[in-house]
Design a protein around this motif. Structure first.
Motif, PDB file in Angstrom:
ATOM      1  N   ALA A   1       0.820  -1.210   0.000  1.00  0.00           N
ATOM      2  CA  ALA A   1       0.000   0.000   0.000  1.00  0.00           C
ATOM      3  C   ALA A   1       0.854   1.260   0.000  1.00  0.00           C
ATOM      4  O   ALA A   1       0.424   2.308  -0.499  1.00  0.00           O
ATOM      5  CB  ALA A   1      -0.934  -0.006   1.208  1.00  0.00           C
ATOM      6  N   ALA A   2       2.059   1.167   0.535  1.00  0.00           N
ATOM      7  CA  ALA A   2       2.954   2.323   0.556  1.00  0.00           C
ATOM      8  C   ALA A   2       3.405   2.727  -0.842  1.00  0.00           C
ATOM      9  O   ALA A   2       3.925   3.835  -1.036  1.00  0.00           O
ATOM     10  CB  ALA A   2       4.170   2.018   1.431  1.00  0.00           C
ATOM     11  N   LEU A   3       3.196   1.858  -1.832  1.00  0.00           N
ATOM     12  CA  LEU A   3       3.580   2.155  -3.213  1.00  0.00           C
ATOM     13  C   LEU A   3       2.501   2.930  -3.966  1.00  0.00           C
ATOM     14  O   LEU A   3       2.742   3.403  -5.075  1.00  0.00           O
ATOM     15  CB  LEU A   3       3.874   0.851  -3.963  1.00  0.00           C
ATOM     16  CG  LEU A   3       4.959  -0.055  -3.364  1.00  0.00           C
ATOM     17  CD1 LEU A   3       5.050  -1.354  -4.160  1.00  0.00           C
ATOM     18  CD2 LEU A   3       6.304   0.653  -3.343  1.00  0.00           C
ATOM     19  N   VAL A   4       1.317   3.051  -3.383  1.00  0.00           N
ATOM     20  CA  VAL A   4       0.197   3.724  -4.045  1.00  0.00           C
ATOM     21  C   VAL A   4       0.396   5.237  -4.006  1.00  0.00           C
ATOM     22  O   VAL A   4       0.766   5.804  -2.971  1.00  0.00           O
ATOM     23  CB  VAL A   4      -1.138   3.347  -3.371  1.00  0.00           C
ATOM     24  CG1 VAL A   4      -2.295   4.118  -3.997  1.00  0.00           C
ATOM     25  CG2 VAL A   4      -1.374   1.843  -3.480  1.00  0.00           C
ATOM     26  N   GLN A   5       0.145   5.892  -5.141  1.00  0.00           N
ATOM     27  CA  GLN A   5       0.282   7.338  -5.251  1.00  0.00           C
ATOM     28  C   GLN A   5      -1.093   8.004  -5.294  1.00  0.00           C
ATOM     29  O   GLN A   5      -2.074   7.410  -5.758  1.00  0.00           O
ATOM     30  CB  GLN A   5       1.054   7.695  -6.526  1.00  0.00           C
ATOM     31  CG  GLN A   5       2.435   7.079  -6.612  1.00  0.00           C
ATOM     32  CD  GLN A   5       3.374   7.613  -5.556  1.00  0.00           C
ATOM     33  OE1 GLN A   5       3.450   8.826  -5.337  1.00  0.00           O
ATOM     34  NE2 GLN A   5       4.091   6.715  -4.890  1.00  0.00           N
ATOM     35  N   ALA A   6      -1.158   9.239  -4.821  1.00  0.00           N
ATOM     36  CA  ALA A   6      -2.408   9.998  -4.838  1.00  0.00           C
ATOM     37  C   ALA A   6      -2.952  10.088  -6.258  1.00  0.00           C
ATOM     38  O   ALA A   6      -2.208  10.368  -7.198  1.00  0.00           O
ATOM     39  CB  ALA A   6      -2.182  11.397  -4.270  1.00  0.00           C
ATOM     40  N   GLY A   7      -4.244   9.833  -6.411  1.00  0.00           N
ATOM     41  CA  GLY A   7      -4.890   9.923  -7.708  1.00  0.00           C
ATOM     42  C   GLY A   7      -4.766   8.688  -8.569  1.00  0.00           C
ATOM     43  O   GLY A   7      -5.303   8.654  -9.689  1.00  0.00           O
TER      44      GLY A   7
END
Length: 241
Positions: free
Chosen positions: A88-94
């Motif tokens: 989940a830490a790899l997910v970017q905003a948008g």
């Protein structure tokens, strides 16, 4: 008299009988040698060991069996949650992300950023239920025929929907990750959706707990080098490592 290399390999084999899988870093510490020395040792014994994504595993690591979601949910739950937290830490905003089915990536829904808008594509009922309470998430639930044992949907409708999407990041799960036999799962109905999501995604991450490394399930859907990285409870490793 056995050579130092033979003694190291024997010690590795003994540890793998007990633990099933060992990270390269752990093996180097166990043997008190460099990681490069361990890799050279492994190259001399391909019939005994496989090296995959930073992990050492027995060459004979196949396991095939039935799958039911309720039977798998509690197995290695802490490791699955830890792996999903790292992913989940790899997910970017948008981002528009694809979250695979199963008892590992379902935890990803709990660890997604809560302070930025996300679009999440999924096809598992247990994942959809967790995403439904996230106000920052726009969920796309792929429909079709419902499979009770895995709580997933499949069919042409789901595949047509994926064809119209652009996915920034696909998070895939697996029941087996094997150096020779590739990345596999238990249910053949999941394969077309997994492959379609990977095809549409700019980045592909495999999320598994480390016990899946060295295992084989009946339904093949990808080779390990089709992923950008492999995430387990111990960290993130380049898939080509």
């Amino acid at each position: 008299m056995a050579s130092k290399q033979e003694l190291r390999l024997a010690r590795l084999e003994e540890r793998l009988r007990a633990d099933g899988v060992l990270h390269l870093r752990q093996a180097a510490a166990l043997l008190d040698v460099s990681e490069m020395t361990v890799r050279r040792d492994l190259a001399r014994a391909p019939e005994t060991f496989h090296y995959l994504g930073g992990y050492i595993l027995p060459a004979q690591g196949e396991r095939i069996g039935p799958y039911r979601l309720e039977l798998e949910s509690d197995e290695h739950a802490e490791a699955k949650d830890a792996a999903s937290r790292r992913a989940a830490a790899l997910v970017q905003a948008g981002d528009t992300i694809f979250v695979d089915c199963g008892t590992t990536t379902v935890h990803l829904a709990d660890h997604l950023p809560a302070d930025s808008p996300l679009t999440v594509v999924c096809y598992a009922l247990n994942t959809a239920q967790r995403l439904a309470v996230r106000p920052n998430v726009r969920m796309i639930l792929l429909g079709g025929l419902f499979h009770t044992s895995a709580q997933t949907f499949s069919g042409e409708e789901a595949l047509r929907t994926i064809e119209h999407l652009r996915i920034n990041h696909a998070f895939l799960s697996a029941g087996g990750v094997h150096a020779t036999h590739g990345v596999t799962c238990s249910n053949f109905s999941e394969v077309p959706i997994k492959q379609a999501a990977m095809k549409r995604a700019l980045r592909r991450t495999l999320v598994v707990d480390a016990t899946k490394i060295g295992q084989v399930r009946p339904a093949y859907f990808a080779s390990i080098d089709q992923f950008d990285e492999v995430v387990t409870q111990t960290g993130v490793t380049l898939a080509t490592g």
